[in-house]
Design an enzyme around this catalytic site. Sequence first.
Site, mmCIF file in Angstrom:
data_model
loop_
_atom_site.group_PDB
_atom_site.id
_atom_site.type_symbol
_atom_site.label_atom_id
_atom_site.label_comp_id
_atom_site.label_asym_id
_atom_site.label_seq_id
_atom_site.Cartn_x
_atom_site.Cartn_y
_atom_site.Cartn_z
ATOM 1 N N GLU B 296 -3.981 8.969 -11.957
ATOM 2 C CA GLU B 296 -3.116 8.337 -10.958
ATOM 3 C C GLU B 296 -1.718 8.948 -10.995
ATOM 4 O O GLU B 296 -0.709 8.225 -10.907
ATOM 5 C CB GLU B 296 -3.069 6.820 -11.183
ATOM 6 C CG GLU B 296 -4.451 6.189 -11.282
ATOM 7 C CD GLU B 296 -4.424 4.669 -11.365
ATOM 8 O OE1 GLU B 296 -5.042 4.020 -10.521
ATOM 9 O OE2 GLU B 296 -3.770 4.135 -12.288
ATOM 10 N N CYS B 389 -4.358 -4.477 -7.849
ATOM 11 C CA CYS B 389 -2.893 -4.495 -7.832
ATOM 12 C C CYS B 389 -2.315 -4.370 -6.425
ATOM 13 O O CYS B 389 -1.254 -4.932 -6.134
ATOM 14 C CB CYS B 389 -2.345 -3.380 -8.716
ATOM 15 S SG CYS B 389 -3.059 -1.751 -8.403
#
Lengths: 621, 621
Positions: B296, B389
Amino acid sequence: MDTSYGPVVPTPEAVSALRPLPRDAVALSPASLLGGWQERNTAATLPHCTGQLAEQGNLANVRRVTGADGEFRGFWFADSDIYKTLEAAFWADQEVGEIPALLEKAQDPDGYLNSYYQVDHRDKQWAELDFSHEMYCAGHLIQAAVAAARSASGDAAVQVLSVARRFADLLVRRYAASNEVDGHPEIETALAELYRVTGHRPYLDLAARFVENRGHGVLGEGRFGPRYFQDHEPVRTAAEVTGHVVRQVYLLAGAVDVAVETGDTALLDAVERLWDSALDSRTYLTGGQGSRHRDEAYGDPYELPPDRAYAESCAAIGSFQWAWRLLLATGNAKYADEMERLLHNGIAGSTGIDGATFFYSNPLQLRTGHDGSHEDAPSQRLPWYSCACCPPNLARLMASLDNYTATGSERGLQLHLYTAGTFRAGGHAVEVETTYPWDETIAVTITEVGPGPWTLSLRIPAWCTDARLTVNGDPVPAGGGHVALNRTWLVGDRVELTLVMLPRLVAAHPRVDAVRGTAAVVRGPIVYCVEHADVPFDAEFEDLELDPSAPLHVSRDGNGLAPVLLRIPLRVRPTDTPHLYRTLPAPARATSPVAVTAIPYFLWANREPGPMRVFIPLSER
Amino acid sequence: MDTSYGPVVPTPEAVSALRPLPRDAVALSPASLLGGWQERNTAATLPHCTGQLAEQGNLANVRRVTGADGEFRGFWFADSDIYKTLEAAFWADQEVGEIPALLEKAQDPDGYLNSYYQVDHRDKQWAELDFSHEMYCAGHLIQAAVAAARSASGDAAVQVLSVARRFADLLVRRYAASNEVDGHPEIETALAELYRVTGHRPYLDLAARFVENRGHGVLGEGRFGPRYFQDHEPVRTAAEVTGHVVRQVYLLAGAVDVAVETGDTALLDAVERLWDSALDSRTYLTGGQGSRHRDEAYGDPYELPPDRAYAESCAAIGSFQWAWRLLLATGNAKYADEMERLLHNGIAGSTGIDGATFFYSNPLQLRTGHDGSHEDAPSQRLPWYSCACCPPNLARLMASLDNYTATGSERGLQLHLYTAGTFRAGGHAVEVETTYPWDETIAVTITEVGPGPWTLSLRIPAWCTDARLTVNGDPVPAGGGHVALNRTWLVGDRVELTLVMLPRLVAAHPRVDAVRGTAAVVRGPIVYCVEHADVPFDAEFEDLELDPSAPLHVSRDGNGLAPVLLRIPLRVRPTDTPHLYRTLPAPARATSPVAVTAIPYFLWANREPGPMRVFIPLSER
């Protein structure tokens, strides 16, 4: 035991267009590129791997099963590194030391052997096949035993084969009527090969069952979904390769073994279709496969980023082994072409010239400013990896490399990978003299003859558009695929094949977005690259362009890396403004010309770390 | 409590070029694009998130702390989804139900609150800060409390603030003299904001300490090395953004909060340098950041693949919040430009038109044949994610969106994000009428005046090369950045800003390999894309090229998705041979012209799944 053969020996009943040669029928010249790799493997890579097994705890893990103290170390499938190293040692005719005895001692009475599950995780034995790698490890044990059986004599070989058979017999008892599979293929090809060594049919039947069991969602979602395991659709009906690349190519290698031994031509056809799907849209110019780091997967069709190429070394090895099986089964030269490309680029590049450092992933580009601090994408080869599958896999391939160069039978000899050496088949013997792939000519001299006519077949690589062939000086037509020369040979007959090697620019299909507007420089089977050390202005490495209208030159000056380098015409863009995006039309900028040395890709990263590119942006004319 | 403000309210003593407006000083028109997004958020996204908290087990996890049965569900940081949803509800003035009471009941006497560590993993509490997310979760609890304090009155707000303060006080006791940090930043900005709400200096001091503690290797190697956590080098000396993008932008947002509150201009300068490093070489045309799925992470400079763009929604949100802080601190319009780009592209695209489906990663290209079967890279937005998230993060941003559109003080009003609505500052009020970004004109009418002269500032976006400004019909020069109109205003005075929006082709810097030879179509702040549903020949989607010499046309016919579409001139390559690589020069192929509708990127994937591109290959002329 059918001693004295290498990897993959179809039974006489198998569907097999070509037949492997016995181990003593091939001797590579140590001065050849391939022979040199094999020597380096024995001298450096294999001892390095053996040392790492001790240092990293792999052997200590097995000793824990026999009562030793200590914590389990490494990944839960760390036993497989032992087996791959053992296999390499058998193929290389090297000592295997204490390992066979240790394995025998550690094996459970029922045949089970896995140092992770035997000590701390007994309750999970066979209970988490999706990621346990239990049969993957068993498969590598069996491969080591096959190598033992075919190459070695003596107690160690017998010991390893009997350990492997006990484990294989356990698998047969446990899974012969099961619909389960291991999350990581490998057992399929191992069992088929064990059948070939032993003639024990239940091994083949179980291999076939595992091939058929897969593709029905038996492994669940896992972390990456069923396609990761190729468990979304059976091999027979799958339209394209997908998921974790090493899993895919190992599975398909096993499927070929099953198909040829069972005469299942529909399955063989399916595997050939999957091969085409890989080669048509999911293979790097180096032969590497795998475009994604996250799940070590093929990506979408034409998704082939050079910088984030995963192109795992094990995937290249598995692809090579898959190609070899298809070559044997079909005789189609395209599979040997791919073996050549893989060997000289994707596979050769994964090992350093020291023989003791390795790439796990094999990118085709490294940028200025690359963060090479982590083993996921290091700037240089590392001695070992926390997941150390690749180094011992390279060792076992290189140890058996001679066995992949040619095939033959009573009726003839087929040369697939050109290298200096001697080859024997059907009472005939030939000596091959060549410095291929650096030079264009392969000279084959008949040194012994057997009775009657005999066919010498030579592969004409698809990359070559100008192949010239003579027999005793007389020209002979040389088309594509294999050229077969059938005649009654005399000692001293000389065949010369010249594969004209003009350096060429190669571009990817327009759907390959990641390298649009670029070209690579290729000569013969060798992909070249431009590396920082040959560019005298490091900061501007990212501003280099290739002038497609200027000629490429062969250079034999050398820089200590390779006998043949290329001098290629580049242009340097002025270093640009920092604006990341600009409205078109952008103003034209003057570029300045510079000639730079390109080196074979497989030799990159043997000097200080720095940027590299295979695909170079083309300057606009 | 300093009620009635939105996110980020620097104290009067802080370094702050601009000041946020109170919540009641801004009212967006529900008919505007931004007002519509805010309404959809309240009507659809927020209830959807609340429902998921119940359905996915987040609330049940907390109830386990209070004695309820059941297994812990989801990721170990699942509490953070509760807090983000709670924050969104406070900003949106919605009911928060039982959550505050539940949190109070679950909190330990010492202030600790974390449903993962309070039940099954007590022994690991505070023991694995590298990946525990304990302070990340605490930070989101505090952010919810800040929203409660600034937006709500009543028991629920008091309850959440007191829970958050108890936890913050525990952190102060535990870490005020520590060199540790949490592996995932968030606590830094949360503590600085809690200081702003409470005036309690130890919160700010701890935030500052956490910023300084990071960068000294205190988090170890982790799975991806120290750079993943930005723990390789302190913010003050780091030369470039790196590692996990959300961690990086959250950290830098917190560093700005600390810098402005402590008057630490050296730290602020460092953050501005890092901003430039992100924008100069590591940001997508949509404002998205993050080029790698595996960790990420940002990747190397100029590594910006459109297909594998990670461009996580949370990273775009964090980048927007970072930009807002730098805008307040410096007044530099470039930060508002980036907020505009992010909002209209990277952020807007992450939510479906239904308000209840979301992208986690936001690619700029989806290929024909894309495997969208897994949530890592789905072909369409999903209702929720195993790591959830993003959806509640979008909810909290959209719920407070009005607070980011303008700043002001007694002396004037600064309009940053153009949208219809009313704005008040310093006794003056204006009404903004516009259908921006679909149309070019923003009309500002003075509806109330206070005493004396007052400055109306209007941002001229950097994308606009032809801005025209009039006051009561008289032309006024309009340069870059903010144009400040200082005068004694009368009710009914009318300012008209016209931002000429010719559709334009935008190309990336030549070092961005992944989109070489392509261009994107952009109009005003909106990035457009071509989507399968508008191309009447699906199989050839991958063979489309853009003709850079032909004009682009604005189309107001609409297709139900947006008021302004573009008609762009494409050419279709003949579908090519399957050969993946070919020697140059390749033969020229005739292409055929076709005009295709391009839609705003943020509206992609609202029809049946299929291929999409922002960057379109340019046909050769």
